[in-house]
Enzyme design. Structure first.
Site, PDB file in Angstrom:
ATOM      1  CB  CYS A 142      -4.981   1.157 -38.812  1.00  0.00           C
ATOM      2  SG  CYS A 142      -6.285   0.733 -39.989  1.00  0.00           S
ATOM      3  CB  CYS A 178      -0.910  -0.010   1.220  1.00  0.00           C
ATOM      4  SG  CYS A 178      -2.065   1.361   1.229  1.00  0.00           S
ATOM      5  CB  CYS A 212       8.337  -0.148 -44.136  1.00  0.00           C
ATOM      6  SG  CYS A 212       7.386  -0.725 -42.712  1.00  0.00           S
TER       7      CYS A 212
END
Lengths: 462, 448
Positions: A416, A134, A406
């Site tokens: 996309c 925590c 590329c």
């Protein structure tokens, strides 16, 4: 039908889906409703000396139309008397004897640890989870992530717990450390049979720009909280994989936590080494009912993959994690845009231009226009392809990938909006597989970091 | 906003148009945010190319999504000063939204018009002063007619620091926007509110009740020569003229109305009820015919449209016909009005001939009972005023001839745009043409 039951360091559980120690496990009533809904186990909201909470205590991050991509909280451990918690735990265990009941614990002194462990076991806990994670409120008191970030202290307290406990002990780790293996190894040295991770990540959820107060707001001030929810899943998976690959830590049972919202998330955690998974934010968002889909989805997935149990899935993806230096430099992908499904939004184009390697071209441009747009390399021919997707989009043009340029980075595919429109195609480089480390070993390359680092690497690989 | 002026042009209460509900009401913030976040933020987006004024649609939508509402309005209004009315009256189904890439994917396109309305309406209500006019230039420009073309031109010229004087022969300014738009899209008072905002941009004076004529014969008239002499440039935003007539027996008298005239009455005339009108026939197949048919249907009248060709050949938008049909409008194809029948002077029926491929079928026809005939077969050209300017030439269809790149007429000091040039298009086309004209007026005033 695949067997969804699991063996978690000797404790059987009807399925790997447990509720994490959090608001959903605050009361016996909640836990029993969860078990009725199908959850296999529950880690009770952390027991300790009850505290007083502030309001507000939750903050959320939305992204676009998605609510609660991330959640943070400044809520502390249980605020109810221990006797009440223990009475309810006993009731739960009596009514659900086959379900896994885990007591999450957080106290300060050795004597307090001894006492709370004994009382938890008396109440029927099957496992004990030491909350060393925590990151707010309790760490200021020397507990929680203060312990998780201090391997020596962690080891000592875990050693006490193992000595005091009759049931297996889980150490719950915080991600708020530089190297997760340090607390992991400390837990191993302490002799615990299991780990769970991650607890929440230290965070500030935002800022109220009208009041100029960080969020979540408590009056005219705020503090850091613990970040959880879908947004932290990648961090959790990484830390889990670190531990799962470790020769000692990897032998422990691990309960995966961090943004698990559905069966697919769960399968990913299990494939990276988890035995059970703990869920909180998704339940806080949608309720206990989500477990039905989780059970069904995981079961069908295992069936489809020809696996008969969760154990068969466990750790399947761990060996495929490698250091960067071990990856094959000869492997090559290039993007391919399907003109039949492209809708002409050209997001791939703008992403590649501004965010990557300028290898996606728009048809219908002159060389001059292309250069003005920022291209330095021009392909011989850019085909003029109009969008042909159903109904068409007047004026929209299908971008074109220059395969020579590329670099296969994936960015266009990631932006996309049409699934499957851009695919990454494997192309042969004609070179045999070769990693960076191979090259170092052959003295062909040097390591970033200067000559000394290069020399050191060469020595290591000699 | 200048409150006094707004009151001067307030429409009277108890008009039929007040009873119409908005077909596309203003979005709530949550609706706008959800819709804005659906936009893909395309690059080189087709919606921009489909907008005659070239509004950067993805950019303004992204700004709505980030809570930058003022910026969204600025993006819209920089490209189209009448972004408010265009948001409500544009046929987005065939323009921006019709070209949204989502349509290519078989998905619902972004509701661009509604997002635009959300950005502009809310911004102008809270931050009307988003543009600052340049210092005064001392140049005076006359604008004839106060429809969308003139209003857009005046606003842009005023921002450049010029003084604009708009001459409007009617009592109410705004032209088509105030008087002719279907009230379920844009109400007259909303159009006047937008006009008020444009006036607030700079030095623009609207002179209503003033007619521009070749030779002034009294008060309320100003001659073209005087206008040319007293201004540095003139813009003609004349719109179109009166409704064309059928030219058949029975047309004269009560119960037969030109469509735009009737629409104007619904929008402006207090206490206009269509008492005794149970059935109506609308003659025509264009968008005005669809508008009046749809409006009458919404007022509870049983409406049939009479069109001389087939549905496929109709000039009106398919989405408008679909919407009109949903509200009860029927379409009667391949029919031609022959005679309007009256009893005691009151229209009671209409005789129609049947046509095939536009040619009458001998002896075939029908007589339909009706209480009202609305004629929407086009409007005459506002040629008189244009002709009165020396050098301004009209084409064979009565449209003001301009250079398409500059919108300059045959008179080097006169520009024109809007329906009187294009023969009757959308508000957004009028704005686009006004932009071209203003760009050229600027060059002219700068002595280029």
């Amino acid at each position: 039908m695949a067997d969804l039951s699991i063996d978690f360091c000797g404790i059987r559980s009807p399925n790997p889906f447990w509720l994490a120690s959090a608001p959903p496990t605050n009361t016996g009533d909640q836990v029993m409703r969860a078990f009725d809904a199908g959850w296999g186990g529950a880690v009770w909201k952390t027991l300790g000396n009850p505290i007083v909470n502030v309001t507000s205590r939750f903050g959320g991050i939305d992204y676009g139309n998605t609510r609660l991509m991330g959640l943070n909280n400044v809520e502390l451990i249980t605020d109810r008397p221990l006797e009440v918690n223990f009475r309810e735990m006993r009731e739960v265990k009596k009514r659900f004897p086959k379900h896994t009941l885990v007591a999450s614990l957080m106290v300060e002194t050795k004597e307090e640890w001894r006492e709370i462990i004994q009382r938890s076991e008396d109440a029927g806990a099957d496992l004990l989870e030491l909350n060393f994670g925590c990151p707010h409120g309790m760490c200021e008191r020397g507990m929680g992530s203060a312990v998780g970030a201090e391997p020596k202290v962690l080891e000592e307290i875990a050693r006490w717990a193992v000595a005091f406990a009759r049931v297996p002990v889980i150490v719950k780790l915080t991600p708020n450390v530089g190297d997760i293996l340090e607390p992991g190894e400390a837990a191993v040295r302490a002799g615990v049979p299991a780990l769970s991770l991650i607890n929440t990540v230290k965070s500030i959820m935002g800022v109220d720009l009208d009041r100029m107060v960080p969020l979540p707001r408590v009056g005219d001030a705020s503090t850091n909280g613990g970040y959880c929810g879908p947004a932290v899943k990648p961090i959790a998976l990484h830390l889990l994989s670190q531990l799962a690959r470790h020769p000692q830590c990897g032998k422990l049972a691990i309960s995966g936590i961090g943004g698990i919202s559905n069966w697919r998330d769960a399968a990913e955690f299990i494939a990276l080494g988890a035995t059970s998974v703990q869920v909180c934010t998704a339940v806080m968002h949608h309720g206990f009912r989500i477990v039905e889909d989780m059970l069904e989805g995981l079961s069908d997935f295992l069936d489809e993959k020809g696996m008969s149990s969760v154990a068969e899935l466990r750790g399947r993806a761990v060996p495929a994690y490698r250091e960067w230096g071990e990856l094959d430099l000869s492997y090559k992908l290039v993007a391919d845009i399907n003109p039949d499904t492209c809708i002409g939004c050209q997001l791939c184009y703008v992403a590649c231009m501004d965010g990557s390697h300028q290898c996606i071209h728009l048809p219908g441009r002159t060389e001059e226009q292309s250069r003005q747009a920022g291209h330095t390399h021009l392909p011989q021919h850019v085909p003029e392809r109009a969008v042909t997707a159903a109904a068409g989009t007047p004026g929209a043009r299908v971008p074109f990938v220059d395969e020579e340029e590329c670099v296969g980075c994936n960015l266009c595919q990631l932006v996309c909006p049409v699934p499957g429109c851009i695919t990454m195609e494997e192309v042969s480089t004609g070179r045999p597989p070769e990693s960076w480390n191979d090259r170092i070993a052959q003295g062909k390359s040097y390591v970033p970091g200067g000559l000394e680092a290069t020399e050191a690497a060469r020595r290591r690989n000699r | 906003m200048r409150e006094g002026d707004a009151k001067r042009w307030a429409l009277p209460p108890n008009r039929a148009e007040e009873g119409f509900e908005d077909k596309k009401p203003l979005y709530t913030p949550a609706e706008a945010l959800a819709e804005a976040n659906r936009c893909l933020y395309c690059s080189g987006a087709p919606c921009i190319q489909a907008c005659p004024t070239g509004i950067d649609v993805p950019t303004f939508i992204r700004k709505i999504g980030t809570g930058n509402l003022k910026g969204a309005a600025r993006t819209i209004l920089s490209a189209n000063l009448l972004g408010q009315s265009c948001a409500q009256v544009c046929p987005v189904e065939v323009l921006c939204a019709g070209s949204c890439v989502y349509t290519g994917w078989g998905r619902e396109p972004i509701a661009i018009g509604r997002l635009q309305r959300y950005a502009v309406e809310n911004t102008l209500a809270s931050h009307p002063a988003i543009f600052q006019a340049k210092p005064p230039t001392g140049k005076r420009i006359a604008l004839v007619g106060s429809g969308p073309a003139s209003i857009a031109a005046a606003g842009l010229l005023a921002l450049e620091g010029h003084t604009c004087l708009i001459y409007e022969r009617k009592a109410l300014p705004g032209g088509l926007n105030t008087l002719g738009i279907a009230p379920y899209k844009l109400k007259g008072q909303e159009a006047l509110r937008e006009l008020e905002w444009v006036l607030s941009l700079g030095r623009i004076e609207v002179r209503t009740g003033i007619e521009v004529v070749e030779t002034a014969t009294g008060p309320g008239q100003v001659s073209t020569t005087e206008l040319l002499a007293s201004h540095d440039a003139v813009f003609l935003g004349l719109g179109l003229g009166a409704d064309a007539r059928l030219g058949i027996p029975g047309e004269q008298g009560e119960g037969v109305q030109g469509a735009t005239h009737l629409i104007e009455r619904l929008k402006t005339e207090p206490g206009l009820t269509l008492e005794g009108v149970r059935r109506a026939l609308v003659i025509g197949g264009g968008n005005t015919a669809l508008d009046i048919a749809h409006e009458l249907a919404l007022l509870g009248v049983e409406v049939a449209m009479v069109y001389r060709r087939s549905e496929q050949e109709m000039g009106g938008y398919v989405h408008e016909l679909d919407a009109a049909r949903l509200d009860g409008v029927r379409l009667l194809e391949n029919r031609q009005p022959v005679e309007i029948l009256r009893e005691d002077g009151r229209v009671v029926a209409m005789r129609l001939a049947f046509l095939a491929e536009g040619k009458p079928l001998p002896g075939a026809g029908e007589t339909l009972p009706t209480d009202l005939v609305a004629v929407a077969i086009g409007q005459e050209r506002a040629t008189q005023v244009a002709r009165a300017f020396a050098g301004v030439v009209l084409d064979e269809r009565g449209r003001v001839k301009v250079d398409p790149l500059t919108h300059r007429t045959g008179n080097p000091k006169v520009w024109s745009g809007g329906d009187c040039v294009n023969g009757g298009k959308e508000v957004v086309n009028a704005v686009a043409e006004a932009k071209l004209a203003v760009r050229d007026i600027q060059r002219y005033l700068a002595g280029e």
